[in-house]
Design a protein around this motif. Structure first.
Motif, mmCIF file in Angstrom:
data_model
loop_
_atom_site.group_PDB
_atom_site.id
_atom_site.type_symbol
_atom_site.label_atom_id
_atom_site.label_comp_id
_atom_site.label_asym_id
_atom_site.label_seq_id
_atom_site.Cartn_x
_atom_site.Cartn_y
_atom_site.Cartn_z
ATOM 1 N N MET A 1 0.841 -1.200 0.000
ATOM 2 C CA MET A 1 0.000 0.000 0.000
ATOM 3 C C MET A 1 0.874 1.247 0.000
ATOM 4 S SD MET A 1 -2.856 -1.006 2.852
ATOM 5 C CE MET A 1 -3.678 0.581 2.796
ATOM 6 N N LEU A 2 0.471 2.229 -0.774
ATOM 7 C CA LEU A 2 1.202 3.473 -0.842
ATOM 8 C C LEU A 2 0.246 4.638 -0.572
ATOM 9 C CD1 LEU A 2 3.388 2.820 -4.005
ATOM 10 C CD2 LEU A 2 4.200 2.988 -1.647
ATOM 11 N N ARG A 3 0.680 5.566 0.285
ATOM 12 C CA ARG A 3 -0.130 6.735 0.589
ATOM 13 C C ARG A 3 -0.231 7.624 -0.644
ATOM 14 N NH1 ARG A 3 -0.305 9.425 5.447
ATOM 15 N NH2 ARG A 3 -1.320 11.052 4.212
ATOM 16 N N LEU A 4 -1.393 8.235 -0.818
ATOM 17 C CA LEU A 4 -1.617 9.171 -1.908
ATOM 18 C C LEU A 4 -1.957 10.547 -1.348
ATOM 19 C CD1 LEU A 4 -3.889 7.087 -4.346
ATOM 20 C CD2 LEU A 4 -1.384 7.274 -4.347
ATOM 21 N N GLU A 5 -1.567 11.560 -2.086
ATOM 22 C CA GLU A 5 -2.032 12.911 -1.812
ATOM 23 C C GLU A 5 -3.011 13.276 -2.921
ATOM 24 O OE1 GLU A 5 0.089 17.134 -1.994
ATOM 25 O OE2 GLU A 5 0.716 15.962 -0.229
ATOM 26 N N CYS A 6 -4.208 13.711 -2.547
ATOM 27 C CA CYS A 6 -5.280 13.864 -3.528
ATOM 28 C C CYS A 6 -5.741 15.312 -3.634
ATOM 29 C CB CYS A 6 -6.461 12.971 -3.157
ATOM 30 S SG CYS A 6 -6.015 11.214 -3.133
ATOM 31 N N ALA A 7 -6.217 15.666 -4.823
ATOM 32 C CA ALA A 7 -6.650 17.026 -5.107
ATOM 33 C C ALA A 7 -8.054 17.273 -4.568
ATOM 34 C CB ALA A 7 -6.622 17.278 -6.609
ATOM 35 N N ILE A 8 -8.325 18.521 -4.219
ATOM 36 C CA ILE A 8 -9.679 18.941 -3.860
ATOM 37 C C ILE A 8 -10.122 20.020 -4.838
ATOM 38 C CG2 ILE A 8 -9.597 18.316 -1.423
ATOM 39 C CD1 ILE A 8 -8.995 21.237 -0.798
ATOM 40 N N GLN A 9 -11.431 20.107 -5.036
ATOM 41 C CA GLN A 9 -12.006 21.122 -5.916
ATOM 42 C C GLN A 9 -12.957 21.985 -5.090
ATOM 43 O OE1 GLN A 9 -10.718 21.220 -8.772
ATOM 44 N NE2 GLN A 9 -10.147 19.153 -9.394
ATOM 45 N N THR A 10 -12.884 23.279 -5.289
ATOM 46 C CA THR A 10 -13.767 24.226 -4.598
ATOM 47 C C THR A 10 -14.715 24.844 -5.622
ATOM 48 O OG1 THR A 10 -12.142 26.010 -4.838
ATOM 49 C CG2 THR A 10 -12.065 24.710 -2.820
ATOM 50 N N TYR A 11 -16.003 24.596 -5.444
ATOM 51 C CA TYR A 11 -17.039 25.141 -6.324
ATOM 52 C C TYR A 11 -18.096 25.829 -5.466
ATOM 53 C CZ TYR A 11 -15.025 21.633 -9.532
ATOM 54 O OH TYR A 11 -14.172 20.863 -10.288
ATOM 55 N N ASP A 12 -18.883 26.669 -6.103
ATOM 56 C CA ASP A 12 -19.890 27.443 -5.391
ATOM 57 C C ASP A 12 -20.927 26.567 -4.704
ATOM 58 O OD1 ASP A 12 -21.173 30.016 -4.716
ATOM 59 O OD2 ASP A 12 -22.762 29.316 -6.051
ATOM 60 N N TRP A 13 -21.197 25.370 -5.227
ATOM 61 C CA TRP A 13 -22.216 24.503 -4.637
ATOM 62 C C TRP A 13 -21.696 23.671 -3.468
ATOM 63 C CZ3 TRP A 13 -20.423 19.627 -5.029
ATOM 64 C CH2 TRP A 13 -19.644 19.280 -6.144
ATOM 65 N N GLY A 14 -20.396 23.743 -3.171
ATOM 66 C CA GLY A 14 -19.829 22.949 -2.089
ATOM 67 C C GLY A 14 -20.195 23.475 -0.713
ATOM 68 N N LYS A 15 -19.911 22.685 0.317
ATOM 69 C CA LYS A 15 -20.176 23.093 1.695
ATOM 70 C C LYS A 15 -19.006 23.907 2.243
ATOM 71 C CE LYS A 15 -23.198 19.216 2.979
ATOM 72 N NZ LYS A 15 -23.445 18.136 3.968
#
Length: 449
Positions: A1-15
């Motif tokens: 198993m290898l750790r991943l760093e993942c992207a986030i997206q910020t949109y107007d409909w998000g919390k």
């Protein structure tokens, strides 16, 4: 198993801030990230799509490398799965939805290739995008056209809505709905009705929308004074109007199934089917594409002609599933969510391990699959030890304790699990539950839900 760093997206409909499950997972799993309350966190992307690629955190390595590049350089990690150039065939996401996403559909493979070839600046890849949504919290969505009888009843209940559709087309739809036409004729009649609504002159559409909204607001004021409950569909229309004033997508709930799901429920959206997610937190898995054809509830580009042409116009109640129980015993639950054999790119497994009186959960053996998997820890903490071989089982010793080689798991972490690697997992003594989800190619081929 290898750790991943993942992207986030910020949109107007998000919390906003830590109200978002996306922000919670990112902050728990990434020591370098701190959520901002005035930022709306909408999506956590796990996979190789170029718009939000994951990176591999190489132990003791000089730097991070793209997951795509790692898989391309390590074919042993991909097994028999089709991973061309290191690209996974699926994308895995967490979505946190505060207000409605656009009324949209995703093209099938043939149309995706055509759209990408003719308008690559809008449709940025040539792949189709069937998808599956699994609710993590109470979740609302519009998905697929309603049964025709329900739609026709709305033309009676909402005269302002009926005024925006050619009456001859409504009558023709009523005739086929009564059984005087074949399925292909019913689909074509529905296409003409929906097209008539979407293509109605803007000035008339806004006038009728305003009249309907004003009538519903007066009705709900009377209901409040009388202590009466509001109709959920009418309340949804008013909520959409508040979020997207002057948008004819506000009345699309009269066309589409309005579903409200509790945690653990799921449905599949095939290509060319209309939908909009409205609120809640979900897992989402799909073929690796970001193609979206939008027609409403959005300030973004709307491609009405393309969507009207591509829709299947199938109608009926939405099929909802709780997944297939693969294993269930005290403190353990293992479920499979499969989109069916016709969608080979992905399926999702969820595993919940509850603490027992002994202080931690009993060890659980996940067999692994002959292809790469992505694992996200949604809740709690625990440990996992790799067990090589796709038919991995826990040894007698492993049934009492995990070895010192076990890897620590906690909420927000994301891992690459190489092909043919099983996992021996347990919750920690300090956590009530370990809840993980794994996405990989469709190896089970279960019947469509």
């Amino acid at each position: 198993m290898l750790r991943l760093e993942c992207a986030i997206q910020t949109y107007d409909w998000g919390k906003p801030g830590l109200e978002s499950a996306v922000a919670q997972l990112k902050q728990e799993g990434d020591d370098h990230f701190e959520a901002q309350q005035d930022t709306r966190y909408a999506e956590l992307w796990m996979g190789t799509h170029p718009s939000g690629p994951s990176t591999v955190i190489v132990p003791a390595g000089p730097k991070k490398i793209l997951l795509k590049d790692y898989l391309d350089a390590h074919p042993e990690a991909t097994g028999s799965a089709s991973v061309a150039g290191g690209d996974l065939p699926f994308m895995f996401k967490v979505l946190s939805i505060a207000k409605a996403l656009s009324i949209q559909a995703h093209p099938d493979k043939r149309r995706a290739e055509e759209l990408h070839a003719t308008r690559p600046q809008v449709y940025k890849d040539a792949n189709h995008k069937p998808e599956m949504a699994i609710s993590l919290t109470p979740f609302e969505a519009l998905c697929g056209f309603r049964p025709l009888a329900e739609l026709l009843s709305h033309f009676s209940s909402f005269p302002e809505f009926k005024a925006l559709v050619d009456s001859d087309l409504v009558n023709a739809l009523a005739m086929v709905a009564e059984g005087s036409g074949k399925e292909v004729e019913a689909k074509e009649a529905l296409r003409k009705v929906f097209s008539s609504y979407m293509e109605a002159p803007e000035e008339r559409a806004m006038a009728e929308l305003s009249a309907l909204v004003a009538r519903l607001e007066r009705k709900q004021e009377i209901e409040r004074d009388a202590g009466e409950a509001h109709d959920p569909l009418e309340s949804l229309i008013l909520r959409l109007k508040a979020h997207y004033p002057g948008d004819r997508g506000v009345l699309c709930p009269l066309f589409l199934n309005y579903v409200r799901l509790g945690p653990g429920k799921a449905f599949v959206m095939e290509a060319n089917e209309p939908h909009a997610y409205l609120s809640g937190d979900i897992l989402e898995c799909m073929a690796c594409s970001d193609n979206v054809v939008r027609v409403g509830l959005t300030p973004k580009y709307r491609d009405v002609p393309t969507l009207l042409e591509m829709l299947t116009c199938a109608s009926g109640a939405m099929a909802v599933t709780e997944g297939e129980v693969l294993a269930k015993q005290e403190g353990q639950e293992h479920r499979l969510f499969s989109p069916g054999a016709s969608i080979p790119e992905f399926e999702v497994e969820t595993i919940k391990l509850e603490k027992t009186t002994g202080g931690c959960s009993a060890p659980f053996a996940w067999k692994g699959v002959d292809g790469p998997s992505l694992l996200v820890v949604l809740e709690g903490a625990g440990e996992a030890e790799e067990v090589r071989g796709s038919t991995a089982r826990l040894s007698a010793r492993r049934k009492t304790e995990l070895s010192e080689r076990a890897l620590s798991l906690h909420k927000g972490q994301v891992f690459l699990v190489p092909a043919n690697t099983g996992l021996a997992m347990t919750s920690s003594r300090t956590s009530q539950r370990l809840y993980v989800a794994l996405a990989h190619a469709n190896f089970h081929g279960c019947p469509a839900v």
